[in-house]
Design a protein around this motif. Sequence first.
Motif, PDB file in Angstrom:
ATOM      1  N   ASP A   1       0.832  -1.209   0.000  1.00 30.95           N
ATOM      2  CA  ASP A   1       0.000   0.000   0.000  1.00 30.95           C
ATOM      3  C   ASP A   1       0.865   1.257   0.000  1.00 30.95           C
ATOM      4  O   ASP A   1       0.540   2.248  -0.663  1.00 30.95           O
ATOM      5  CB  ASP A   1      -0.924   0.005   1.224  1.00 30.95           C
ATOM      6  N   PHE A   2       1.979   1.201   0.763  1.00 28.26           N
ATOM      7  CA  PHE A   2       2.882   2.348   0.816  1.00 28.26           C
ATOM      8  C   PHE A   2       3.487   2.626  -0.561  1.00 28.26           C
ATOM      9  O   PHE A   2       3.556   3.781  -1.007  1.00 28.26           O
ATOM     10  CB  PHE A   2       3.992   2.086   1.836  1.00 28.26           C
ATOM     11  N   GLU A   3       3.937   1.561  -1.237  1.00 25.34           N
ATOM     12  CA  GLU A   3       4.551   1.736  -2.552  1.00 25.34           C
ATOM     13  C   GLU A   3       3.541   2.288  -3.557  1.00 25.34           C
ATOM     14  O   GLU A   3       3.870   3.170  -4.365  1.00 25.34           O
ATOM     15  CB  GLU A   3       5.118   0.402  -3.044  1.00 25.34           C
ATOM     16  N   ASN A   4       2.318   1.778  -3.516  1.00 26.95           N
ATOM     17  CA  ASN A   4       1.278   2.300  -4.410  1.00 26.95           C
ATOM     18  C   ASN A   4       1.014   3.778  -4.143  1.00 26.95           C
ATOM     19  O   ASN A   4       0.861   4.573  -5.072  1.00 26.95           O
ATOM     20  CB  ASN A   4      -0.011   1.502  -4.243  1.00 26.95           C
ATOM     21  N   ALA A   5       0.966   4.132  -2.856  1.00 31.46           N
ATOM     22  CA  ALA A   5       0.732   5.539  -2.501  1.00 31.46           C
ATOM     23  C   ALA A   5       1.917   6.412  -2.921  1.00 31.46           C
ATOM     24  O   ALA A   5       1.734   7.524  -3.430  1.00 31.46           O
ATOM     25  CB  ALA A   5       0.496   5.653  -0.997  1.00 31.46           C
TER      26      ALA A   5
ATOM     27  N   ILE B   1       3.333  10.553  -9.471  1.00 30.45           N
ATOM     28  CA  ILE B   1       2.624  10.822 -10.722  1.00 30.45           C
ATOM     29  C   ILE B   1       1.657  11.994 -10.559  1.00 30.45           C
ATOM     30  O   ILE B   1       1.558  12.870 -11.424  1.00 30.45           O
ATOM     31  CB  ILE B   1       1.893   9.549 -11.191  1.00 30.45           C
ATOM     32  N   THR B   2       0.937  12.028  -9.428  1.00 33.05           N
ATOM     33  CA  THR B   2       0.005  13.135  -9.186  1.00 33.05           C
ATOM     34  C   THR B   2       0.743  14.464  -9.083  1.00 33.05           C
ATOM     35  O   THR B   2       0.300  15.483  -9.628  1.00 33.05           O
ATOM     36  CB  THR B   2      -0.796  12.876  -7.900  1.00 33.05           C
TER      37      THR B   2
ATOM     38  N   VAL C   1       9.758   6.660 -10.523  1.00 34.69           N
ATOM     39  CA  VAL C   1       8.950   5.446 -10.704  1.00 34.69           C
ATOM     40  C   VAL C   1       9.858   4.328 -11.204  1.00 34.69           C
ATOM     41  O   VAL C   1      10.439   4.441 -12.293  1.00 34.69           O
ATOM     42  CB  VAL C   1       7.803   5.683 -11.707  1.00 34.69           C
ATOM     43  N   PRO C   2      10.025   3.222 -10.438  1.00 39.59           N
ATOM     44  CA  PRO C   2      10.939   2.143 -10.858  1.00 39.59           C
ATOM     45  C   PRO C   2      10.376   1.323 -12.009  1.00 39.59           C
ATOM     46  O   PRO C   2       9.167   1.303 -12.252  1.00 39.59           O
ATOM     47  CB  PRO C   2      11.075   1.295  -9.583  1.00 39.59           C
ATOM     48  N   VAL C   3      11.267   0.620 -12.695  1.00 39.19           N
ATOM     49  CA  VAL C   3      10.886  -0.168 -13.869  1.00 39.19           C
ATOM     50  C   VAL C   3       9.883  -1.256 -13.522  1.00 39.19           C
ATOM     51  O   VAL C   3       8.957  -1.542 -14.289  1.00 39.19           O
ATOM     52  CB  VAL C   3      12.138  -0.789 -14.523  1.00 39.19           C
ATOM     53  N   GLU C   4      10.045  -1.887 -12.346  1.00 39.20           N
ATOM     54  CA  GLU C   4       9.201  -3.027 -11.989  1.00 39.20           C
ATOM     55  C   GLU C   4       7.799  -2.632 -11.550  1.00 39.20           C
ATOM     56  O   GLU C   4       6.943  -3.497 -11.344  1.00 39.20           O
ATOM     57  CB  GLU C   4       9.860  -3.856 -10.880  1.00 39.20           C
ATOM     58  N   ASN C   5       7.541  -1.330 -11.396  1.00 40.17           N
ATOM     59  CA  ASN C   5       6.215  -0.896 -10.955  1.00 40.17           C
ATOM     60  C   ASN C   5       5.203  -0.996 -12.086  1.00 40.17           C
ATOM     61  O   ASN C   5       5.515  -0.674 -13.238  1.00 40.17           O
ATOM     62  CB  ASN C   5       6.276   0.539 -10.438  1.00 40.17           C
ATOM     63  N   PRO C   6       3.962  -1.423 -11.797  1.00 39.37           N
ATOM     64  CA  PRO C   6       2.945  -1.549 -12.858  1.00 39.37           C
ATOM     65  C   PRO C   6       2.651  -0.243 -13.590  1.00 39.37           C
ATOM     66  O   PRO C   6       2.178  -0.267 -14.722  1.00 39.37           O
ATOM     67  CB  PRO C   6       1.711  -2.045 -12.087  1.00 39.37           C
ATOM     68  N   ARG C   7       2.923   0.897 -12.976  1.00 44.21           N
ATOM     69  CA  ARG C   7       2.622   2.188 -13.596  1.00 44.21           C
ATOM     70  C   ARG C   7       3.821   2.771 -14.348  1.00 44.21           C
ATOM     71  O   ARG C   7       3.808   3.941 -14.731  1.00 44.21           O
ATOM     72  CB  ARG C   7       2.132   3.175 -12.530  1.00 44.21           C
ATOM     73  N   TYR C   8       4.846   1.945 -14.575  1.00 44.06           N
ATOM     74  CA  TYR C   8       6.066   2.431 -15.223  1.00 44.06           C
ATOM     75  C   TYR C   8       5.786   2.915 -16.646  1.00 44.06           C
ATOM     76  O   TYR C   8       6.283   3.959 -17.066  1.00 44.06           O
ATOM     77  CB  TYR C   8       7.127   1.326 -15.238  1.00 44.06           C
ATOM     78  N   VAL C   9       4.999   2.140 -17.401  1.00 46.29           N
ATOM     79  CA  VAL C   9       4.697   2.514 -18.791  1.00 46.29           C
ATOM     80  C   VAL C   9       3.962   3.859 -18.825  1.00 46.29           C
ATOM     81  O   VAL C   9       4.275   4.740 -19.640  1.00 46.29           O
ATOM     82  CB  VAL C   9       3.871   1.417 -19.485  1.00 46.29           C
ATOM     83  N   GLU C  10       2.992   4.006 -17.933  1.00 50.44           N
ATOM     84  CA  GLU C  10       2.270   5.269 -17.837  1.00 50.44           C
ATOM     85  C   GLU C  10       3.222   6.417 -17.520  1.00 50.44           C
ATOM     86  O   GLU C  10       3.143   7.504 -18.115  1.00 50.44           O
ATOM     87  CB  GLU C  10       1.195   5.168 -16.747  1.00 50.44           C
TER      88      GLU C  10
END
Length: 498
Positions: free
Chosen positions: A283-287, A293-294, A328-337
């Motif tokens: 949850d911390f990483e997502n936040a 990004i925000t 934003v690290p490469v392994e994060n799901p939002r990296y492409v975004e």
Amino acid sequence: MYRLNKKAWKLLLAEVQKCSGNDQVGQIEQQIVIKRLEKLRLEKGSPAGLEELRDTVIDIYPQFSEKILKQAAKANQPPGIFSKIKWVVIVVGGAAGVLWVVNLPYPMIRRPVSRTVPLLLLPSYISMDYNYREAIHNLEQADQLINQATSPADIQRGGEKVKAAKRNLDKLPVWFLGYYPQAYCNLFGCSWRFTVDEFDTARQRVGRIEAIAFQDQNALVPLTQAEQTLKTAKQQYQQASTTEQREQAIAIWQEGIDQLEQIPQQTLAAKTAQAKIKAYKRDFENARIGSFITAAQEFDLAAEKAKATQPQTASELWQQAINRIKEVPVENPRYVEAQKLLATYQGKIQGIVDPRSSKIIEGAKQFAFAAAKASQNPPHTETKWKQIAQLWSTAIEKLQTIPVEEPGYLEAQKLLATYQSNLGIIETRLQAEIESQSSLKQANEEIERLIAAPPSDPQQFKAQIQGIINELNTVKSGTTAYAEAQALLVQAQKRLQP
């Protein structure tokens, strides 16, 4: 036998009602103490003594009457064998004083009595036997509750049991063990031999379990604090309306996770924390990533408003956005975004410095992005590989139009090196696809010819099969022909087997 009888219960209940207030807090405190006493009423085992009854109420009601506690403890003790023998002796011989004296813990009194009238020592022997067995029983329960704890209630109960075991050990006359423990055992026909060494071992075990219980109870404090910190941080993050507020909440969130990781590993609190920390970190990483990004998007909006009148300020704001996106690290799901936003912000900065070349570079990036997206989830057909190669070629052609004297030339050359390398990889995959399809087609034609006109000579038949196998082996993995080639290869190899 229940650990709290009805008479003692009534005495304690009346005092609880007397001590409790009429407000909501007072009612809650009253319910807590009553629930503890009811637990003792429903629990089977040795009767609760004065210390245990005091521990049950004193943390909620420090003003609880000591007199009532003593009365309840006395009322809670069932009449034992010692009591019955005492009254029999008083009635029959009127020798209560003598019986008390001979059972005093002094060897010079007990030794002559044990040689002449050992029956008079029976009360003290029964007391010693009872306390020994209760000490072992309570110690085993405390050990199980503390070392195999599953909740804070287990730790609390284990602490109570170890205190009870300690009280039982305190009532055992150690002097007796050094004089004649074997006579004590022979008198009752017991099979155990409680020696001084065993007594010392039990004492050490009590101390060890007390220390573990103390550590476990202390470790629950930072666990509660850490969970409260995490809860507060999450609430602040959800309610935050600015980048600064979100970053403050993230910092508090990280502090809570650090607190969890610092809890001593051997405690129940640490085991509880480890079971939860993975979810907390997720949850911390997502936040945290969401905050980056925000924040970048907020800087982008501010830059868009400022670019017409304050281009330098807009450029600085877009640079702030780029700095956030790069976190934003490469392994994060939002990296492409994030990468898509990064390209956009870089293009906007370039547009302020060099509008012409920045537009060309932005257009090339769009073709490159389309090519990269189309390349995902291979294998692809020959036609699709050609389309992807064309996209990379178009991006390269655009970049090649930027002359050396323009500010965007250096960035264009960096992108050219990357895009040309990617084009080379695509062309290699395209060639592999073409060759593999050709090999598969030829192998299928040879199979059809073999089926239509199989040779009569077994050796010639095997030679043709081997030729088909060799052809199928040239089909490369990662191509659309590979799966079919492997299936045909298995069938062909089976035909070669005798």
